[in-house]
Design a protein around this motif. Structure first.
Motif, mmCIF file in Angstrom:
data_model
loop_
_atom_site.group_PDB
_atom_site.id
_atom_site.type_symbol
_atom_site.label_atom_id
_atom_site.label_comp_id
_atom_site.label_asym_id
_atom_site.label_seq_id
_atom_site.Cartn_x
_atom_site.Cartn_y
_atom_site.Cartn_z
ATOM 1 N N ALA A 375 0.830 -1.206 0.000
ATOM 2 C CA ALA A 375 0.000 0.000 0.000
ATOM 3 C C ALA A 375 0.868 1.261 0.000
ATOM 4 C CB ALA A 375 -0.944 0.006 1.201
ATOM 5 N N PHE A 376 2.005 1.210 0.675
ATOM 6 C CA PHE A 376 2.929 2.338 0.678
ATOM 7 C C PHE A 376 3.497 2.559 -0.727
ATOM 8 C CE2 PHE A 376 7.383 3.846 1.182
ATOM 9 C CZ PHE A 376 7.097 5.121 1.645
ATOM 10 N N VAL A 377 3.885 1.486 -1.382
ATOM 11 C CA VAL A 377 4.390 1.588 -2.755
ATOM 12 C C VAL A 377 3.312 2.161 -3.668
ATOM 13 C CG1 VAL A 377 5.220 0.275 -4.745
ATOM 14 C CG2 VAL A 377 6.070 -0.252 -2.452
ATOM 15 N N ASP A 378 2.081 1.685 -3.499
ATOM 16 C CA ASP A 378 0.974 2.198 -4.313
ATOM 17 C C ASP A 378 0.781 3.701 -4.098
ATOM 18 O OD1 ASP A 378 0.526 -0.316 -5.334
ATOM 19 O OD2 ASP A 378 -1.136 -0.780 -3.977
ATOM 20 N N LEU A 379 0.930 4.143 -2.849
ATOM 21 C CA LEU A 379 0.782 5.569 -2.552
ATOM 22 C C LEU A 379 1.860 6.374 -3.268
ATOM 23 C CD1 LEU A 379 -0.433 7.969 -0.958
ATOM 24 C CD2 LEU A 379 1.163 7.385 0.898
ATOM 25 N N LEU A 380 3.114 5.939 -3.176
ATOM 26 C CA LEU A 380 4.192 6.661 -3.859
ATOM 27 C C LEU A 380 3.965 6.694 -5.362
ATOM 28 C CD1 LEU A 380 7.439 5.474 -2.022
ATOM 29 C CD2 LEU A 380 6.100 7.542 -1.622
ATOM 30 N N VAL A 381 3.556 5.570 -5.927
ATOM 31 C CA VAL A 381 3.301 5.507 -7.368
ATOM 32 C C VAL A 381 2.193 6.485 -7.754
ATOM 33 C CG1 VAL A 381 2.366 4.041 -9.198
ATOM 34 C CG2 VAL A 381 4.174 3.170 -7.702
ATOM 35 N N ALA A 382 1.131 6.523 -6.954
ATOM 36 C CA ALA A 382 0.023 7.440 -7.255
ATOM 37 C C ALA A 382 0.481 8.889 -7.188
ATOM 38 C CB ALA A 382 -1.132 7.190 -6.293
ATOM 39 N N LEU A 383 1.280 9.244 -6.178
ATOM 40 C CA LEU A 383 1.748 10.626 -6.046
ATOM 41 C C LEU A 383 2.669 11.007 -7.200
ATOM 42 C CD1 LEU A 383 2.435 10.771 -2.187
ATOM 43 C CD2 LEU A 383 0.512 11.794 -3.430
ATOM 44 N N ILE A 384 3.509 10.080 -7.628
ATOM 45 C CA ILE A 384 4.383 10.361 -8.772
ATOM 46 C C ILE A 384 3.568 10.511 -10.046
ATOM 47 C CG2 ILE A 384 6.183 9.397 -10.263
ATOM 48 C CD1 ILE A 384 7.373 8.084 -7.752
ATOM 49 N N ASN A 385 2.639 9.608 -10.273
ATOM 50 C CA ASN A 385 1.868 9.637 -11.517
ATOM 51 C C ASN A 385 0.864 10.792 -11.548
ATOM 52 O OD1 ASN A 385 3.231 7.456 -12.579
ATOM 53 N ND2 ASN A 385 1.758 5.957 -11.845
ATOM 54 N N ASP A 386 0.589 11.391 -10.384
ATOM 55 C CA ASP A 386 -0.237 12.603 -10.353
ATOM 56 C C ASP A 386 0.609 13.872 -10.471
ATOM 57 O OD1 ASP A 386 -2.618 11.221 -10.160
ATOM 58 O OD2 ASP A 386 -2.712 11.342 -7.971
ATOM 59 N N GLY A 387 1.926 13.730 -10.515
ATOM 60 C CA GLY A 387 2.802 14.893 -10.645
ATOM 61 C C GLY A 387 3.125 15.555 -9.329
ATOM 62 N N LEU A 388 2.796 14.918 -8.201
ATOM 63 C CA LEU A 388 3.024 15.535 -6.894
ATOM 64 C C LEU A 388 4.398 15.203 -6.335
ATOM 65 C CD1 LEU A 388 -0.506 14.925 -5.369
ATOM 66 C CD2 LEU A 388 0.378 16.968 -6.471
ATOM 67 N N LEU A 389 4.980 14.078 -6.750
ATOM 68 C CA LEU A 389 6.363 13.744 -6.436
ATOM 69 C C LEU A 389 7.080 13.461 -7.752
ATOM 70 C CD1 LEU A 389 6.068 11.289 -3.376
ATOM 71 C CD2 LEU A 389 6.636 13.730 -3.319
ATOM 72 N N GLU A 390 8.395 13.683 -7.752
ATOM 73 C CA GLU A 390 9.193 13.380 -8.928
ATOM 74 C C GLU A 390 10.576 12.926 -8.486
ATOM 75 O OE1 GLU A 390 9.248 17.059 -11.114
ATOM 76 O OE2 GLU A 390 10.942 17.844 -9.967
ATOM 77 N N TRP A 391 11.322 12.348 -9.406
ATOM 78 C CA TRP A 391 12.659 11.883 -9.062
ATOM 79 C C TRP A 391 13.588 13.067 -8.802
ATOM 80 C CZ3 TRP A 391 12.603 7.234 -7.522
ATOM 81 C CH2 TRP A 391 11.747 6.290 -8.094
ATOM 82 N N ASP A 392 14.398 12.931 -7.780
ATOM 83 C CA ASP A 392 15.336 13.983 -7.403
ATOM 84 C C ASP A 392 16.620 13.787 -8.188
ATOM 85 O OD1 ASP A 392 16.722 15.998 -6.215
ATOM 86 O OD2 ASP A 392 16.978 15.001 -4.282
#
Length: 394
Positions: A375-392
């Motif tokens: 579920a944690f991985v799913d959360l990170l994936v969702a935030l990245i795919n929504d543009g809210l997180l990105e690779w540093d």
């Protein structure tokens, strides 16, 4: 796990607690060598380049050399416009540079002793000699970090209750400014100003670049208006006043107590639910400003790709248009607010909210211990795919 503490302070030898108790929203503070090793991540030419981009909020203020005194121009600008500016007496200002340049965004980590939701943006200004925006007041707290060159500041020491503005100008300039303190700031020096303290900064050389860390201070009218609008949306569109127990009235002109009580209950019920108010507040505070929207990546990331990247040492950071905050509840659960949308996290997953909020860089080693939690991985994936997180990229 808490975000990493900044390696240096912007408050000199003062602790955050001492600063908040003595200066915050009370009186100005000058900190010499607040960031002694700070060097402007941008040149004046690079700042001008940002001001030419669509979607970037920028302004030019010409005290002299424009079509009229104190002319205000709004970007985006054509690059040729900068070739025709006078040699002195003008200022370029660019908003939200922290979302455009990661090195500028990293400045925000120096102010994590303050609530994240209060941070607004980092505005960067450049001015040649004598460049200024005039004596004025702001309705919010601001830290003014000198990034290059020098600026002479004249300031008041007490908030201004009622200001008199010079009429018929493009910009709001105080008509009756009287300085109580004066000093020159150089690279790495910092000035903190509480709301409504008058200040007047003038560039003393042609390298003057100032980084303004501004804070959000929502107007009460905006808070109340937005809450009531959301409250209206919770009321059924067909719900109407009713009085099935109506009795004969003594006088038809009187607004009877029963009617008043009914309406009072309707209105009080809107503000009686603390959880509903918290939910609205979290959504309100994390909605991006200036009508911006997060942009998803061109190629969505998968769970496996995320896991591989993190295990390879790649960290994350907030996207250019990202507001993340959370509220912890009595039962240990958490609501994570992501650009105005609530995400409910159970008590055994509440740790995720602290990992992804409150810092500009999220190192991979803070995330990899939790990769067995699907579920944690799913959360990170969702935030990245929504543009809210990105690779540093750092």
């Amino acid at each position: 796990m808490q975000p990493a503490t900044p390696t240096s302070s912007v408050l000199g030898d003062r602790s955050p607690a001492d600063f908040l108790d003595t200066y915050w929203q009370e009186r100005p503070l000058v900190v010499r060598d607040a960031l002694p090793d700070f060097r402007s991540p941008l040149s004046p030419e690079e700042l001008a380049g940002l001001a030419c981009e669509d979607g970037v909020e920028s302004r030019l203020i010409l005290e002299e050399g424009g079509e009229h005194p104190w002319e205000l121009r709004h970007g985006p600008f054509a690059s040729e416009e900068f070739l025709h500016l006078p040699e002195t007496h003008w200022t370029l200002l660019v908003q939200e540079v922290d979302r455009l340049i990661p090195e500028v965004g990293a400045l925000l980590d120096r102010f994590r002793f303050l609530p994240d939701w209060r941070l607004d943006d980092v505005m960067v200004s450049y001015a040649p000699t004598h460049g200024t925006v005039g004596p004025h007041i702001d309705n919010y707290d601001v830290f003014l970090l000198q990034g290059a060159g020098h600026r002479r500041w004249q300031i008041g020491t007490e908030p201004v209750d009622d200001e008199e503005i010079v009429p018929d100008l493009d910009v709001r300039i105080l008509a009756d400014f009287e300085a109580e303190e004066e000093f020159v700031l150089g690279p790495g020096d910092l000035l903190y100003l509480p709301p409504r303290v008058a200040h007047y900064g003038v560039a003393t050389d042609d390298q003057c670049m100032t980084y303004s860390v501004g804070f959000r201070a929502p107007r009460h009218q905006d808070l109340v208006g937005n809450f009531l609008q959301q409250a209206m949306d919770t009321v059924g569109p067909d719900a109407r006043y009713s009085d099935p127990d109506l009795s004969p009235v003594d006088h038809p002109g009187e607004i009877h107590d029963d009617a008043r009580q009914t309406v009072r209950r309707l209105l009080r019920d809107l503000v009686r639910d603390d959880d509903a108010i918290d939910q609205w507040f979290g959504q309100y505070l994390t909605r991006p400003g200036r009508d911006r929207e997060a942009v998803p990546p061109e190629t969505p990331v998968t769970d496996d790709e995320l896991t591989d990247m993190l295990r390879a040492g790649h960290g994350l950071r907030p996207g250019p248009v990202s507001r993340l905050a959370f509220i912890e509840h009595d039962d240990g659960s958490v609501t994570l607010f992501a650009n105005g949308s609530p995400i409910d996290l159970s008590p055994d997953r509440a740790y995720a909210a602290r990992l992804v909020t409150g810092r500009q860089q999220i190192p991979s080693d803070a995330l990899t211990p939790h990769l067995e939690d699907d579920a944690f991985v799913d959360l990170l994936v969702a935030l990245i795919n929504d543009g809210l997180l990105e690779w540093d990229a750092a």
